[in-house]
Design a protein around this motif. Structure first.
Motif, PDB file in Angstrom:
ATOM      1  N   LEU A 162       0.577  -1.203   0.100  1.00 29.01           N
ATOM      2  CA  LEU A 162      -0.212   0.345  -0.179  1.00 29.01           C
ATOM      3  C   LEU A 162       0.817   1.563   0.370  1.00 29.01           C
ATOM      4  O   LEU A 162       0.795   2.562  -0.591  1.00 29.01           O
ATOM      5  N   ASN A 163       2.141   0.893   0.923  1.00 29.26           N
ATOM      6  CA  ASN A 163       2.332   2.473   0.391  1.00 29.26           C
ATOM      7  C   ASN A 163       3.773   2.521  -0.710  1.00 29.26           C
ATOM      8  O   ASN A 163       3.605   4.348  -1.031  1.00 29.26           O
ATOM      9  N   SER A 164       4.126   1.813  -0.361  1.00 34.17           N
ATOM     10  CA  SER A 164       4.657   1.293  -2.578  1.00 34.17           C
ATOM     11  C   SER A 164       3.724   2.099  -3.383  1.00 34.17           C
ATOM     12  O   SER A 164       3.999   3.005  -4.637  1.00 34.17           O
ATOM     13  N   GLU A 165       2.721   1.893  -3.405  1.00 35.88           N
ATOM     14  CA  GLU A 165       0.980   2.323  -4.402  1.00 35.88           C
ATOM     15  C   GLU A 165       1.035   3.189  -4.588  1.00 35.88           C
ATOM     16  O   GLU A 165       0.941   4.068  -4.529  1.00 35.88           O
ATOM     17  N   GLN A 166       0.990   4.036  -3.043  1.00 36.09           N
ATOM     18  CA  GLN A 166       0.653   5.472  -2.759  1.00 36.09           C
ATOM     19  C   GLN A 166       1.878   6.739  -3.166  1.00 36.09           C
ATOM     20  O   GLN A 166       1.486   7.852  -3.227  1.00 36.09           O
TER      21      GLN A 166
END
Length: 398
Positions: A370-374
């Motif tokens: 999720l952090n990478s996608e954000q």
């Protein structure tokens, strides 16, 4: 009633002309050239009847003076002379006369010529007035186009502003291009940001005024100053052109367009910063969770080894002690079965702890994704390209 000025050195001619014109015109007389020029400047007649031969300045010289003077150049002149040669008429035309009559002239002809010439003069004045208005309208349109072009250029540049500092500088560049001295305030989650069109920072009083009047009307005028209020933006203009109401009105028409775009950009920049901060905080939280899970895993491993060691020692101790207790075979088997059952239950609990560790690891992996996608979304949608300023800020609108 239209006004007629007679300039002639002969009193008899004055009497004749006054008799011809009486009742239809307001008439004044001058008996030599200098007097006629002065009276034309002060009285402003609608038409001048001018003799050619006079003592002092001739009629040609008087006409030339009148046509060179900006106060009298548009007053029609009719020469009335006893000379009728072509050369005389050409001289009259060269100095700017509108017509040429020969003495003695017919009253009907004189009245007709005066009416035609005065009507033509009125029409010419109307055309001159219309042309002046058209020129003024054209100049206002050009000024509006220039100012609107500057406003469009600012909005284009504001799209690429990565922070309040650059947005404030672009806004102050726009104000300076219009000859305005101004200060601005942007409201964000991190507090207020101020920008100034001069090298000096806004004074404490200016900051207080902007903050106190922020919730007032859209436009607040006081003296030559105008404050424009938007939810996230306040602009204080310190030198509004009160002496030029047309420009004043144009500026008030342009400010909403400029400040509306500025207000929207302030919201975007503020949201971008909050999103980036949130992403950084999430990344830190993921790392903290991972460290906690690693610590728990290490503790689980140590506990499992300790429990296994304790159980092994317990079984070994019981095996030796039961021989000395005088227990029969069935009793020994019963005790051993109980110990072995308890050991299996402890092992099962330890395995379940290992399963919890696996689940927590999956949660961490999900948070990392999720952090990478954000971060990817932020990089793709919020990162602005470098600003390349054109040499000219002008925008072609038409």
């Amino acid at each position: 009633m239209e006004k007629v000025l007679i300039i002639d050195d002969e009193k008899f001619i004055h009497k004749v002309l006054i008799k011809m014109l009486a009742g239809e015109f307001e008439i004044k007389s001058a008996y030599e050239g200098e007097e006629g020029v002065q009276l034309a400047n002060s009285w402003k007649p609608n038409i001048i009847l001018l003799d050619v031969e006079m003592p002092g300045r001739s009629g040609y010289e008087v006409c030339d003076l009148l046509k060179r003077d900006k106060n009298t150049f548009d007053i029609p002149v009719i020469f009335i002379s006893s000379r009728s040669s072509l050369r005389e008429r050409m001289l009259g035309y060269e100095v700017g006369a509108d017509d040429y009559l020969v003495k003695p002239c017919d009253s009907d002809e004189l009245l007709a010529k005066i009416k035609v010439i005065t009507q033509h003069a009125r029409a010419k004045n109307v055309l001159r007035y219309d042309a002046s208005n058209a020129q003024q309208t054209a100049m206002e349109a050009m000024s509006t186009s220039y100012e609107l072009g500057k406003a469009v250029r600012f909005v284009e540049r504001s799209y690429l502003s990565p922070d309040f500092e650059s947005l404030g500088e672009y806004l102050m560049d726009f104000m300076r291009s219009l000859g305005l001295s101004a200060v601005a305030m942007f409201q964000g989650r991190r507090g207020n940001f101020y920008a100034s069109s001069t090298l000096k920072a806004p004074t404490p009083l200016e900051k207080d005024l902007m903050e106190m009047m922020h919730k007032h009307d859209r436009f607040v005028d006081f003296g030559s100053r105008t404050q424009v209020n938007y939810p996230q933006v306040v602009l204080l203009v310190k030198n509004m052109p009160l002496d030029d109401r047309t420009q004043y009105g144009r500026l008030k028409d342009i400010f909403p367009f400029v400040l509306g775009a500025t207000d929207a950009k302030v919201r975007v920049i503020d949201a971008e910063h909050a999103l980036k901060t949130q992403s950084a905080d999430l990344a830190g939280s993921v790392e903290a969770v991972q460290m906690t899970i690693d610590s728990i895993r290490d503790s689980f491993s140590l506990n499992m080894n300790a429990v296994s060691s304790i159980m092994s020692e317990l079984v070994a101790t019981l095996s030796l002690d039961m021989r000395n207790m005088g227990m029969d075979h069935d009793q020994e088997e019963y005790v051993c079965d109980k110990v072995e059952s308890s050991a299996k239950k402890i092992h099962t609990c330890l395995q379940e702890n290992a399963s919890i560790e696996t689940n927590l690891a999956e949660v961490v992996a999900l948070l990392r994704r999720l952090n990478s996608e954000q971060r990817r979304i932020i990089d793709e949608t919020l990162t602005v390209p470098p600003v390349e300023d054109d040499v000219s800020d002008d925008i072609e609108l038409f």
